[in-house]
Motif scaffolding. Structure first.
Motif, PDB file in Angstrom:
ATOM      1  N   GLU A   1       0.841  -1.204   0.000  1.00  0.00           N
ATOM      2  CA  GLU A   1       0.000   0.000   0.000  1.00  0.00           C
ATOM      3  C   GLU A   1       0.871   1.246   0.000  1.00  0.00           C
ATOM      4  OE1 GLU A   1      -4.048  -1.016   2.407  1.00  0.00           O
ATOM      5  OE2 GLU A   1      -2.293  -0.761   3.645  1.00  0.00           O
ATOM      6  N   ASN A   2       1.902   1.216   0.858  1.00  0.00           N
ATOM      7  CA  ASN A   2       2.779   2.372   0.969  1.00  0.00           C
ATOM      8  C   ASN A   2       3.474   2.691  -0.341  1.00  0.00           C
ATOM      9  OD1 ASN A   2       2.185   2.644   3.639  1.00  0.00           O
ATOM     10  ND2 ASN A   2       3.932   1.424   4.323  1.00  0.00           N
TER      11      ASN A   2
ATOM     12  N   ILE B   1     -12.543  -2.180  11.932  1.00  0.00           N
ATOM     13  CA  ILE B   1     -11.667  -1.746  10.846  1.00  0.00           C
ATOM     14  C   ILE B   1     -12.486  -1.315   9.633  1.00  0.00           C
ATOM     15  CG2 ILE B   1     -11.210  -4.015   9.762  1.00  0.00           C
ATOM     16  CD1 ILE B   1      -8.622  -1.336  10.546  1.00  0.00           C
TER      17      ILE B   1
ATOM     18  N   ARG C   1      -6.039  -1.989  16.864  1.00  0.00           N
ATOM     19  CA  ARG C   1      -5.152  -3.126  16.737  1.00  0.00           C
ATOM     20  C   ARG C   1      -4.404  -3.393  18.054  1.00  0.00           C
ATOM     21  NH1 ARG C   1      -1.568  -5.499  17.913  1.00  0.00           N
ATOM     22  NH2 ARG C   1       0.525  -5.733  17.113  1.00  0.00           N
TER      23      ARG C   1
ATOM     24  N   MET D   1       7.129   0.884  10.609  1.00  0.00           N
ATOM     25  CA  MET D   1       6.331   1.473   9.532  1.00  0.00           C
ATOM     26  C   MET D   1       7.210   2.231   8.546  1.00  0.00           C
ATOM     27  SD  MET D   1       3.016   2.722  11.669  1.00  0.00           S
ATOM     28  CE  MET D   1       2.404   3.778  10.383  1.00  0.00           C
TER      29      MET D   1
ATOM     30  N   ARG E   1       9.028  -0.028   6.284  1.00  0.00           N
ATOM     31  CA  ARG E   1       8.160  -0.616   5.272  1.00  0.00           C
ATOM     32  C   ARG E   1       7.615   0.443   4.317  1.00  0.00           C
ATOM     33  NH1 ARG E   1       4.751  -4.417   9.180  1.00  0.00           N
ATOM     34  NH2 ARG E   1       3.678  -5.211   7.363  1.00  0.00           N
ATOM     35  N   GLY E   2       8.264   1.565   4.292  1.00  0.00           N
ATOM     36  CA  GLY E   2       7.972   2.542   3.253  1.00  0.00           C
ATOM     37  C   GLY E   2       6.810   3.477   3.536  1.00  0.00           C
ATOM     38  N   TYR E   3       6.382   3.584   4.805  1.00  0.00           N
ATOM     39  CA  TYR E   3       5.269   4.476   5.099  1.00  0.00           C
ATOM     40  C   TYR E   3       5.705   5.936   5.073  1.00  0.00           C
ATOM     41  CZ  TYR E   3       1.328   6.732   7.241  1.00  0.00           C
ATOM     42  OH  TYR E   3       0.273   7.566   7.467  1.00  0.00           O
ATOM     43  N   ARG E   4       5.023   6.721   4.231  1.00  0.00           N
ATOM     44  CA  ARG E   4       5.383   8.139   4.070  1.00  0.00           C
ATOM     45  C   ARG E   4       4.141   9.010   4.075  1.00  0.00           C
ATOM     46  NH1 ARG E   4       8.845   8.091  -1.325  1.00  0.00           N
ATOM     47  NH2 ARG E   4       8.068   5.972  -1.409  1.00  0.00           N
TER      48      ARG E   4
ATOM     49  N   GLY F   1      -0.070   9.041  -2.366  1.00  0.00           N
ATOM     50  CA  GLY F   1       0.397   7.996  -3.273  1.00  0.00           C
ATOM     51  C   GLY F   1       0.194   6.579  -2.777  1.00  0.00           C
ATOM     52  N   ARG F   2      -0.600   6.442  -1.730  1.00  0.00           N
ATOM     53  CA  ARG F   2      -0.856   5.096  -1.215  1.00  0.00           C
ATOM     54  C   ARG F   2      -2.022   4.463  -1.946  1.00  0.00           C
ATOM     55  NH1 ARG F   2      -2.375   3.216   3.923  1.00  0.00           N
ATOM     56  NH2 ARG F   2      -0.725   1.755   4.383  1.00  0.00           N
ATOM     57  N   THR F   3      -1.991   3.141  -2.065  1.00  0.00           N
ATOM     58  CA  THR F   3      -3.159   2.438  -2.569  1.00  0.00           C
ATOM     59  C   THR F   3      -3.794   1.712  -1.396  1.00  0.00           C
ATOM     60  OG1 THR F   3      -1.604   0.732  -3.234  1.00  0.00           O
ATOM     61  CG2 THR F   3      -2.493   2.109  -4.965  1.00  0.00           C
ATOM     62  N   ARG F   4      -5.011   1.214  -1.606  1.00  0.00           N
ATOM     63  CA  ARG F   4      -5.708   0.543  -0.506  1.00  0.00           C
ATOM     64  C   ARG F   4      -5.870  -0.937  -0.788  1.00  0.00           C
ATOM     65  NH1 ARG F   4      -8.720   3.950   2.736  1.00  0.00           N
ATOM     66  NH2 ARG F   4      -9.911   2.123   3.326  1.00  0.00           N
ATOM     67  N   TYR F   5      -5.565  -1.745   0.207  1.00  0.00           N
ATOM     68  CA  TYR F   5      -5.740  -3.187   0.064  1.00  0.00           C
ATOM     69  C   TYR F   5      -7.201  -3.564   0.288  1.00  0.00           C
ATOM     70  CZ  TYR F   5      -5.162  -8.185   0.775  1.00  0.00           C
ATOM     71  OH  TYR F   5      -5.267  -9.543   0.690  1.00  0.00           O
ATOM     72  N   ARG F   6      -7.776  -3.041   1.362  1.00  0.00           N
ATOM     73  CA  ARG F   6      -9.187  -3.334   1.629  1.00  0.00           C
ATOM     74  C   ARG F   6     -10.039  -2.421   0.766  1.00  0.00           C
ATOM     75  NH1 ARG F   6      -7.480  -3.340   6.690  1.00  0.00           N
ATOM     76  NH2 ARG F   6      -8.088  -1.187   6.798  1.00  0.00           N
ATOM     77  N   GLN F   7     -10.803  -3.025  -0.122  1.00  0.00           N
ATOM     78  CA  GLN F   7     -11.640  -2.241  -1.019  1.00  0.00           C
ATOM     79  C   GLN F   7     -13.067  -2.232  -0.505  1.00  0.00           C
ATOM     80  OE1 GLN F   7     -10.624  -1.042  -4.470  1.00  0.00           O
ATOM     81  NE2 GLN F   7      -8.692  -1.066  -3.366  1.00  0.00           N
TER      82      GLN F   7
END
Ligand SMILES: Nc1ncnc2c1ncn2[C@@H]1O[C@H](COP(=O)(O)OP(=O)(O)OP(=O)(O)O)[C@@H](O)[C@H]1O
Ligand SMILES: [Mg+2]
Lengths: 282, 265
Positions: free
Chosen positions: A111-112, B134, B166, B223, B226-229, B233-239
């Motif tokens: 996602e990131n 969530i 969480r 975080m 793991r590239g959290y910024r 520009g993020r995409t979402r896993y849960r749609q």
């Protein structure tokens, strides 16, 4: 094949604190790691291992010297690009679980990095099957064992298809069962994908599995070499606060007790083998 | 007591309501809260009550379970009822006994307010019981999306919420462990005068805070690695998936409003 994947060139780092007498956490360290290697980084508490891990992924920058990853010098500009190709697993299984469920957590790095949804689903699935956790994809973290959480953390790193995986004492908070699971997972991954692994550990038993060991002592590189060569230092390692693998200690004790064993044994299996032979000879 | 309390709890299940899009459910509840105030006579309140029971029925939550779980709320409800009953002095006098006088309007108000309270509590409970925290967070994040324009940190708020959710079980476990550790050292939290008990809580809270800060620091590092910024520009896993049932639920709500308006005095 043998391309350099990570190197430290005379790296020195001192934490910025009030205390003027603070000695460098990492002092003039130089080494290089090639693609496909399994390296163990060992050393006593406070010897600078975690600091080195943080230098490797740009959480810290060296005061002196250079850290090069995938051929690029670590800097503010190259940082995110480097991180996206490098996975990292930490010590505490609970404190690195970001998602609400297993699959959410594995997807976090994807996602990131803006990976499109369809691809994400596929990659999460593959990564979970690589660590054999696909049956748990909807589980919440507090319903998993420590070993399972660490495997999820590894899957989270793998989902990004990294070239390099760094484990900072990833097994040290686990029970023997969980530790076995994680080590087995790493071993299998290396066989199937040829992933480069740097595992930071206290446990020389675990380090014995690596191809090369780098021993840290008070911020400096003490020795570097194959497990057999490094363990030959025996008493020196013990003085530095490291425990030799059980099989090696046992071998030494047996030799002292007059049992004429031929070789140094790093694993219990090999020791037991020779003991059988010895027994049948006697 | 705490186990039975269902306010804010999620019970996984399989019903039309469970399967609805969280955005639809949140919108539904918020609109419903507004619509409740349209009713102003016996007809209106009867319809509201009927509608709420219909939703409860659709969610396959047993009414007994709901009522049992909301017991503490009912105490409040009864209290409000009596407050209105005794202190409204309008309409015909229905009953008097010593200093207690009950008027017609008081009875009406008491019943109406109780029903209003009841349907609101039932509706929000159905929302939280059928939607995982969530999903609610996801729904809120998307619904609040437009407010990003006015610099509301929507993504950050949603992330904060989901991380808090969480870590609740983790911190609960930890509290349990610290409690046992302190008990093993002879601290006694369960008994004694209030002052002593409050004092005994301090050695419980301090280690808990220390460890929570340590966790927060570790989590931030994990975080970042793991590239959290941030949200950009993020995409979402849960749609989220808006379906026909979701649209229909809102249509149903519009129908309810029309009916209520028709019967309004
Ligand atoms: N954030 C910090 N601020 C100041 N000093 C620090 C910080 N983190 C570590 N140090 C110091 O730097 C030195 C090296 O620490 P580091 O965490 O790298 O050791 P380590 O080898 O990972 O130890 P361990 O086996 O306990 O994990 C230690 O002396 C430590 O006290
Ligand atoms: Mg460390």
């Amino acid at each position: 094949m043998n391309t350099e994947i990570l190197s430290f060139e005379n790296v020195t780092f001192t934490y910025n604190t009030e205390d003027e007498t603070m000695r460098p956490a990492v002092e003039n360290v130089t080494f290089s790691i090639e693609s496909g290697e399994w390296i163990a980084l060992v050393g006593h508490n406070g010897s600078g291992k975690s600091t080195m891990a943080k230098l490797m992924n740009g959480l810290l920058f060296p005061n002196e010297g250079k850290v090069k990853v995938f051929g690029h010098t670590m800097s503010e500009e190259t940082l995110w690009d480097i991180r996206s190709q490098m996975g990292m697993v930490f010590q505490n299984p609970d404190n690195q679980f970001v998602g609400a469920t297993v699959q959410d957590d594995v997807a976090f790095a994807l996602e990131n990095n803006g990976v499109p949804h369809a691809q994400m689903v596929e990659r999460v699935h593959v990564a979970l099957s690589q660590v054999k956790m696909e049956d748990y994809k909807d589980h919440e973290p507090h319903h998993l064992s420590g070993g399972q959480k660490q495997r999820v953390a590894i899957a989270g790193a793998l989902a990004m298809r990294p070239k390099l995986l760094i484990l900072d004492e990833a097994t040290s908070m686990l029970d023997p069962q969980g530790r076995m699971e994680v080590i087995e997972t790493i071993r299998r991954l290396r066989e199937s994908t040829g992933l480069t692994v740097i595992s930071i550990t206290h446990d020389l038993e675990e380090a014995a599995l690596a191809e090369r060991i780098i021993v840290m002592n008070r911020g400096q590189k003490h020795v570097e070499g194959t497990p057999a060569a490094v363990f030959n230092e025996g008493s020196e390692l013990t003085e530095m606060g490291l425990d030799l693998p059980f099989a090696m200690r046992m071998t030494h004790l047996l030799q002292e007790a007059g049992v004429a064993l031929q070789e140094e044994h790093m694993t219990e299996d090999k020791l037991v083998d020779e003991l059988w032979k010895y027994y049948s000879r006697a | 007591m705490m186990e039975k309390m269902i306010f804010g709890r999620f019970i996984p299940g399989d019903s039309v309501v469970h399967r609805m899009d969280p955005r639809a459910k949140i919108l539904f509840v918020f609109l419903f809260i507004a619509i409740v105030f349209v009713a102003n006579n016996a007809w209106g309140y009867a319809i509201l009550l009927g509608f709420t029971l219909l939703v409860v029925f659709l969610s396959k939550i047993r009414l007994y379970f709901l009522i049992n779980g909301l017991k503490p709320v009912f105490i409040l409800l009864i209290f409000t009822f009596f407050l209105h009953l005794f202190f409204t002095r309008e309409g015909d006098l229905l009953f008097s006994f010593g200093f207690i006088e009950i008027y017609e309007e008081g009875l009406r108000q008491g019943i109406f307010i109780s029903i209003r309270f009841l349907v609101l509590v039932f509706m929000t409970s159905v929302l939280t019981l059928t939607t995982s925290p969530i999903s609610i967070t996801d729904g809120i994040e998307v619904l609040l999306g437009p407010f990003k324009k006015i610099k509301l940190p929507v993504h950050e708020l949603a992330l904060m919420m989901s991380i808090s959710l969480r870590f609740i079980p983790t911190l609960m476990d930890e509290t349990g462990k610290i409690l046992k550790a302190q008990m093993a050292r002879g601290s006694d939290i369960g008994s004694g005068p209030m002052k002593e008990r409050v004092k005994a809580v301090v050695p419980l809270l301090i280690p808990l805070f220390v460890s929570a800060f340590k966790r927060a620091e570790d989590l931030a590092t994990a975080m970042e690695v793991r590239g959290y910024r941030g949200g950009e520009g993020r995409t979402r896993y849960r749609q989220l998936n808006w379906q026909l049932a979701d649209t229909l639920s809102l249509v149903l709500l519009a129908g309810l409003t029309a009916v209520l308006w028709y019967f309004r005095a």
